[in-house]
Design an enzyme around this catalytic site. Structure first.
Site, PDB file in Angstrom:
ATOM      1  N   THR A  53      11.127  -9.334   1.475  1.00 36.76           N
ATOM      2  CA  THR A  53      10.458  -8.214   2.132  1.00 36.76           C
ATOM      3  C   THR A  53      11.199  -7.779   3.395  1.00 36.76           C
ATOM      4  OG1 THR A  53       9.050  -9.664   3.471  1.00 36.76           O
ATOM      5  CG2 THR A  53       8.171  -8.917   1.336  1.00 36.76           C
ATOM      6  N   LYS A  90      -6.213   7.033  -6.079  1.00 33.28           N
ATOM      7  CA  LYS A  90      -4.856   7.581  -6.102  1.00 33.28           C
ATOM      8  C   LYS A  90      -4.745   8.876  -6.909  1.00 33.28           C
ATOM      9  CE  LYS A  90      -3.168   4.605  -9.863  1.00 33.28           C
ATOM     10  NZ  LYS A  90      -2.218   3.506 -10.189  1.00 33.28           N
ATOM     11  N   ASP A 128      -0.117   5.364  -0.808  1.00 38.25           N
ATOM     12  CA  ASP A 128       0.075   4.316   0.189  1.00 38.25           C
ATOM     13  C   ASP A 128       0.168   4.910   1.589  1.00 38.25           C
ATOM     14  OD1 ASP A 128       0.718   1.388   0.771  1.00 38.25           O
ATOM     15  OD2 ASP A 128       2.417   2.410   1.697  1.00 38.25           O
ATOM     16  N   HIS A 181       2.281 -18.957  -0.915  1.00 40.31           N
ATOM     17  CA  HIS A 181       3.145 -17.813  -0.640  1.00 40.31           C
ATOM     18  C   HIS A 181       4.612 -18.164  -0.388  1.00 40.31           C
ATOM     19  CE1 HIS A 181       3.180 -13.672   1.666  1.00 40.31           C
ATOM     20  NE2 HIS A 181       3.986 -13.677   0.628  1.00 40.31           N
ATOM     21  N   GLN A 203      -0.116  -3.614   0.530  1.00 40.69           N
ATOM     22  CA  GLN A 203      -0.782  -3.062  -0.653  1.00 40.69           C
ATOM     23  C   GLN A 203      -0.276  -3.755  -1.914  1.00 40.69           C
ATOM     24  OE1 GLN A 203      -0.656   0.318  -3.927  1.00 40.69           O
ATOM     25  NE2 GLN A 203       0.446   0.815  -2.058  1.00 40.69           N
TER      26      GLN A 203
END
Length: 620
Positions: free
Chosen positions: A454, A408, A419, A329, A543
């Site tokens: 992020t 969805k 979401d 990551h 998600q």
């Protein structure tokens, strides 16, 4: 004679990336035009911060926090820290004011094992046409290699958020890359794609390389399968010290053992170089997982030995044809690897992949075994790392909730953000189990900015708390419940949008705090218990969605919390719920059941109100 050390990359990472981004092609065509990550104003962040902590605090605690925040807003120190951060962001040559700090604090300087604590995985849908392990692996390799070709030639189009281009920087670390352990902080090694056209393969803890181009021609899927078959036969007929398990260790211990491995023999340095410079690693596992939990366990961490956890990309194929992917990551978040894996599965599951000729050339060279020299000191280090791996992974519980009642498509028909609905199902499920709402992290991408990664979307709001209480109130009407749910989803969407625009609170406050100089008094806003409490992530969520995934996952980030990764498909929502087994009363099975119950109740209320409106509407 000095001890041998790992060979350097053919180019430094900076030079290689500069070369990539300056070359013509689509992938980086918008890179120079991307805006910088903004520095929000104090007037934007501080009121927003108060709104995020209020639902987590008592009235008395909130009054104390409000005083600390107002004091910081009016203080000379607050204004000075803001001025320093703005100056840092404006420095010539600095692409992103957060980047170095974030990489160091969250990844390279983080010393706990990357697996299970940092890496993330995807679980693939079954390929019913390719049940044989090496056949499926060969098709995956061919599809991945085509994606790699598009990255190497820059033919791959940049990702877009509607009409907004997203940063392509992390594609520099996708192929032919690896994390390298070092005290006190690790680093990323990148290798020239054109000069390293081999993949690495591991079977029965033994590593091999396969050259992907022979006599100027890319290996076909049949030829790759033939090479993988050779590896399985050779590896299964012998045994080796499982050196790969050392990559699962505490980073400082692995750094020490990495040096031990290099110093044991010059051959080990060359072996490491071949492994680390490979385009990616294919893990051929002998396991045959069946249940969802068994499958997720294999791709999350496996047995620890048939892996090289530092490698940027690992494709895992089991003996029963089950397949998945594991990502390191530190230099790549989920959206680029989700794109890669969605492409691979679309190609392989829908018969789009170019498999090449069915003929296998008779003059293909044998796969090259990568043999480590393992004197007693290395063997002891391997054994100790294996014990620690077993202890860490044995302390974890896991539940996979495959919620197939709806997905969805129906959520959109009911007027919900999929979401936002999933986040509120998590909130209500947790409230049902633990009787309260607690700090929740959801990853929000900031890739519309240069080198953006992020921001924290804080999912708990006054509206989400009111929603949970309303749904658990037996006297609340159906219309009141729906109104509370809609308000909570709207509040979540508003905050998520601000985060994607670089206007969350967590990264900004982190930057201000990190600019305190030695000897300077820490402001009360950072001493206030609410600051630490509101970022103690009892729920760490994210998600990533593909119609081709059977879920994905990662671990918790605090010992008394859960890690929840979820995939929203058209017809299903899949939750991976992980936590430690300890004295904090965590129970993934129970949380999964309550999330399922919550989602069903939320849908039932929405459907009931929709039906009520339809029947009460005047007939024309």
């Amino acid at each position: 004679m000095p001890s041998p050390s790992p060979l350097p990359s053919p180019l430094s990472a900076a030079d290689l990336i500069k070369s990539n981004e300056q070359a013509p092609g689509k992938l980086f065509e918008f890179q120079a035009q991307l805006p910088k990550l903004p520095v929000p104003t104090l007037e934007e962040t501080l009121p927003k911060y108060l709104r995020t902590v209020e639902p987590l605090l008592s009235a008395k605690e909130f009054a104390q926090t409000k005083r600390a925040v107002e004091e910081f807003a009016q203080s000379a120190q607050g204004k000075e820290l803001q001025k320093r951060l703005e100056a840092r962001a404006a420095e010539p040559g600095r692409t992103n004011w957060l980047e170095e700090w974030w990489t160091e604090l969250s990844y390279m300087g983080y010393r706990d094992p990357v697996t299970p604590y940092v890496s993330y995985f995807y679980s693939y849908k079954d390929d019913k046409k390719r049940r044989k392990n090496t056949q499926r692996a060969a098709a995956i390799v061919r599809a991945a290699w085509e994606f790699r070709r598009q990255v190497a030639t820059r033919e791959l189009a940049p990702e877009m958020a509607r009409t907004t281009p997203l940063c392509s920087y992390s594609y520099n670390y996708m192929f032919n890359a690896t994390r390298v352990p070092k005290r006190p902080t690790d680093y990323e090694a990148t290798y020239d794609l054109a000069q390293n056209e081999h993949i690495a393969v591991v079977r029965n803890n033994q590593f091999f390389t396969v050259q992907m181009v022979h006599n100027g021609q890319l290996l076909s899927a049949a030829e790759i399968e033939s090479q993988l078959d050779r590896i399985v036969i050779e590896a299964d007929s012998s045994a080796a010290v499982p050196v790969g398990v050392m990559t699962s260790d505490n980073r400082d211990l692995w750094a020490d053992n990495y040096k031990l491995l290099c110093d044991a023999a010059p051959e080990n340095v060359a072996t490491l170089e071949r492994l680390q410079s490979a385009a990616f690693l294919v893990c051929l596992d002998s396991s045959k997982p069946v249940t969802r939990e068994e499958i997720h366990r294999v791709f999350w961490h496996g047995d620890g030995a048939n892996r090289w956890f530092d490698k940027s990309l690992q494709f895992i194929v089991c003996d029963n044809g089950r397949a998945g992917f594991l990502a390191e990551h530190s230099s790549m978040d989920g959206t680029p690897t989700c794109r890669l894996n969605d492409y691979i599965l679309d190609q392989t599951l829908n018969d789009k992949v170019d498999l090449g000729s069915s003929n296998v050339r008779s003059n293909l060279p044998q796969p090259e075994p990568l043999r480590f020299v393992t004197p007693p000191a290395v063997v002891r280090a391997v054994d100790q790392a294996a014990e620690r791996f077993s202890k860490v992974t044995g302390q974890h519980q896991l539940r996979v909730l495959q919620f197939e009642a709806f997905g969805k498509d129906e959520l959109k028909r009911l007027g919900f953000s999929p979401d936002g609905f999933a986040q509120m199902a998590i909130q209500l499920g947790y409230f049902k189990l633990h009787g309260k709402n607690r700090a929740t992290y959801e990853a929000a991408a900031t890739r519309r900015f240069a080198h953006g990664r992020t921001e924290t979307c804080r999912s708990v709001s006054n509206e989400s708390v009111a929603f949970c209480r309303t749904f658990e109130d037996p006297s609340a009407s159906s219309s009141a419940k729906l109104a509370a749910l809609q308000a909570a989803v709207r509040a979540h969407g508003t905050y998520a949008k601000a985060c994607s625009e670089g206007k969350g609170v967590d990264r900004h406050l982190l930057g201000l705090r990190l600019l305190l100089r030695p000897g300077e008094e820490k402001p009360n806003i950072f001493k206030d218990p609410a600051y630490a409490a509101s970022s103690h992530w009892y729920l760490s969520t994210s998600q990533l969605s593909s119609e081709h995934f059977e879920g994905w996952g990662f671990s918790e980030v605090v010992p008394d919390g859960y890690g929840i990764a979820y995939t929203i498909r058209r017809d299903a929502i899949i939750f991976h719920i992980a936590a430690m087994i300890n004295d904090f009363g965590l129970n993934c099975d129970h949380l999964g059941q309550y999330i399922k119950e919550a989602a069903s109740e939320m849908r039932a209320v929405a459907l009931a109100e929709k039906l009520k409106q339809a029947t009460s509407a005047p007939k024309l």
